[in-house]
Design an enzyme around this catalytic site. Structure first.
Site, PDB file in Angstrom:
ATOM      1  N   ARG A 186     -15.109  -9.791   0.950  1.00 29.89           N
ATOM      2  CA  ARG A 186     -13.971  -9.634   1.872  1.00 29.89           C
ATOM      3  C   ARG A 186     -14.363  -8.830   3.115  1.00 29.89           C
ATOM      4  NH1 ARG A 186      -8.625  -8.182  -1.319  1.00 29.89           N
ATOM      5  NH2 ARG A 186      -7.741  -8.827   0.686  1.00 29.89           N
TER       6      ARG A 186
ATOM      7  N   ASP B 243       1.695 -12.023   0.639  1.00 31.11           N
ATOM      8  CA  ASP B 243       1.154 -12.228  -0.711  1.00 31.11           C
ATOM      9  C   ASP B 243       1.942 -13.265  -1.508  1.00 31.11           C
ATOM     10  OD1 ASP B 243      -0.824 -10.378  -0.235  1.00 31.11           O
ATOM     11  OD2 ASP B 243       0.299  -8.706  -1.089  1.00 31.11           O
TER      12      ASP B 243
HETATM   13  C1  S3P Z   1      -1.323  -4.435   1.521  1.00 33.52           C
HETATM   14  C2  S3P Z   1      -1.371  -5.163   2.670  1.00 33.52           C
HETATM   15  C3  S3P Z   1      -1.620  -6.611   2.700  1.00 33.52           C
HETATM   16  C4  S3P Z   1      -1.434  -7.255   1.341  1.00 33.52           C
HETATM   17  C5  S3P Z   1      -2.049  -6.455   0.235  1.00 33.52           C
HETATM   18  C6  S3P Z   1      -1.448  -5.058   0.194  1.00 33.52           C
HETATM   19  C7  S3P Z   1      -1.110  -2.982   1.602  1.00 33.52           C
HETATM   20  O1  S3P Z   1      -2.945  -6.834   3.133  1.00 33.52           O
HETATM   21  O2  S3P Z   1      -1.976  -8.563   1.333  1.00 33.52           O
HETATM   22  O3  S3P Z   1      -1.853  -7.072  -1.014  1.00 33.52           O
HETATM   23  O4  S3P Z   1      -0.779  -2.351   0.581  1.00 33.52           O
HETATM   24  O5  S3P Z   1      -1.261  -2.426   2.706  1.00 33.52           O
HETATM   25  P1  S3P Z   1      -3.299  -6.862   4.693  1.00 33.52           P
HETATM   26  O6  S3P Z   1      -2.900  -5.589   5.261  1.00 33.52           O
HETATM   27  O7  S3P Z   1      -4.780  -7.049   4.797  1.00 33.52           O
HETATM   28  O8  S3P Z   1      -2.530  -8.042   5.221  1.00 33.52           O
END
Ligand code: S3P
Length: 443
Positions: free
Chosen positions: A123, A321
């Site tokens: 990632r 998500d």
């Molecule tokens: C999250 C932000 C999201 C989400 C992840 C949890 C967080 O990711 O997909 O499951 O807790 O800040 P991104 O910020 O990369 O979109």
């Protein structure tokens, strides 16, 4: 590695509570570990991702214990007080955990090496390293900006004003957490608002955080550095991203009536509810209240006819998500559901856009897709199913296909259930309590 198979069933019913919110759980451990005094956290998600964050904070000096009644007690080290861990920190599958921790240690004068599983190791991390370098932090990463990564925290960090180039609460939060041990004011400008749990919880611990509209559109968040964070109690709401699975299962399984209790309904997380209502879902929010500073409510869902819709792309950050399970729901609707603005789905625990297109196609659903969009054709009838899906270490792909198989004509299996425990321990048992038939089988 157990494989699981969902058999088609009828009529889910009952009241359940899904585990605590993953985003809030990570943040509650990190901020309490930096606070002065003892924080008591109830409802913490005890999934592998969050347990990895608990271990990391212990390795950096916080005292963290779990009482028999499920309350977690954390005694923090104070902002600036993190100790250098003695060994490499393995964050497993936890993208939120590692990205937020990179921010937290970026402005502590310590070295810290993070690693993770095969999914986390592919990632992108440059999105957090870029803005964090501006504080004075040095990173040593594998080629392509991938884990394992060693963070050499800045000795004399300088405050940063960072404009977000991707709509990501993780990147925003990493910058704000780095701003904690930085003198002066750290600013983040986001064009598209993303989940604000970090800002809310920083305020809850006593930090000064101001969010104001940004004239060019979006929001500017300003954090005053080097606050004293003071221990406080935290009640973690149930995770709407986990609730999404029983919600969709109830919508698509004829004769269902299910209630999911005390679900967090932060507007920056609740885009799925709006979308399902647009599709005609029989979904009501009961007993709305505020718990631990976050809006919560009980969600009652009954099965019924659904129609295909265009999901507005600006809604994506508030339901990012939930697209995998939404695409399952769309396969049962009448008409086409168009989902656009999905570029971020490609860099989640797996390439979720590709995973849903491949898996739904294998189950007899007509799907079209491009780089950042997907269309699912529903006929109003149950799709065939009858496939085994490779989940590639992605918990939400695993659970989405088990929900699908509970309402298709033929069973649907997943090759590996292991990843589900990262965010939803007890998933199969809880779902089976509502009436699904999700069982282990020999692959
Ligand atoms: C999250 C932000 C999201 C989400 C992840 C949890 C967080 O990711 O997909 O499951 O807790 O800040 P991104 O910020 O990369 O979109």
């Amino acid at each position: 590695m157990p494989a699981l198979r969902a058999q088609p069933v009828k009529g889910l019913s009952g009241k359940i509570r899904v585990p605590g919110d993953k985003s809030v759980s990570h943040r509650s451990l990190m901020l309490s570990a930096l606070a002065i005094g003892e924080t008591r956290i109830s409802g913490l998600l005890e999934g592998e991702d969050v347990l990895a964050t608990a271990s990391a904070m212990r390795a950096m000096g916080a005292d963290i214990v779990r009482d028999d009644d499920g309350t977690w007690r954390v005694s923090g080290v104070g902002v600036g007080g993190l100790a250098e861990p003695r060994s490499v920190i393995d964050m497993g599958n936890a993208g939120t955990g590692v990205r937020l921790l990179m921010g937290l240690v970026a402005t502590h004068p310590i070295n810290c090496t993070f690693t993770g599983d095969a999914s986390l190791s592919r990632r992108p991390m440059e999105r957090v390293m870029g803005p964090l370098r501006r504080f004075g932090t040095v990173f040593t990463a594998r080629e392509g900006g991938l884990l394992p990564i060693t963070v050499s925290g800045a000795d004399n960090p300088v405050p940063v004003r960072a404009e977000m180039t991707v709509p990501s609460a993780q990147v925003k939060s990493a910058v704000l957490l780095a701003g904690l041990n930085t003198p002066g004011e750290t600013c983040v400008i986001e064009k598209e608002a993303t989940r604000d749990h970090t800002e809310n919880m920083l305020r809850h611990f006593g930090a000064e955080v101001v969010s104001e509209p940004w004239p060019a559109g979006g929001v500017m968040i300003r954090l005053t550095g080097q606050p004293t964070l003071t221990a406080t109690d935290i009640q973690v709401p149930a995770d709407i991203s986990s609730a999404a699975f029983p919600i969709v299962a109830a919508l698509i399984t004829p004769g269902s009536d299910v209630t999911i209790e005390a679900v967090g309904l932060n507007p920056l997380r609740a885009g799925l509810i709006l979308t399902l209502k647009d599709m005609g879902a029989d979904l009501t929010i009961e007993n709305e209240r505020t718990e631990g500073g976050e809006p919560v409510g009980d969600i009652r869902v009954r099965s019924g006819r659904l129609k295909g819709i265009d999901v507005p792309p600006e809604r994506a950050p508030s339901m990012i998500d939930e697209y995998p399970v939404l695409s399952v729901c769309a396969a049962f609707a009448e008409g086409t559901t168009r989902m656009t603005g999905l570029a971020e789905l490609r860099v989640k625990e797996s390439d979720r856009l590709a995973a849903m297109v491949d898996g739904l196609t294998a189950c007899g659903v007509t799907v079209r897709s491009g780089e950042d969009w997907m269309e699912v054709d529903g006929t109003g009838a149950a799709p065939r199913g009858g496939a085994t899906i490779a989940v590639d270490l992605d918990h939400r792909i695993a659970m989405s296909f088990l929900v699908l198989g509970s309402a298709t004509s033929e069973p649907v299996a997943i090759d590996d259930a292991q990843a589900i425990a990262t965010s939803f321990p007890g998933f199969a048992g809880l779902m089976n309590g509502l009436g699904t038939s999700i069982e282990e089988f020999e692959a």
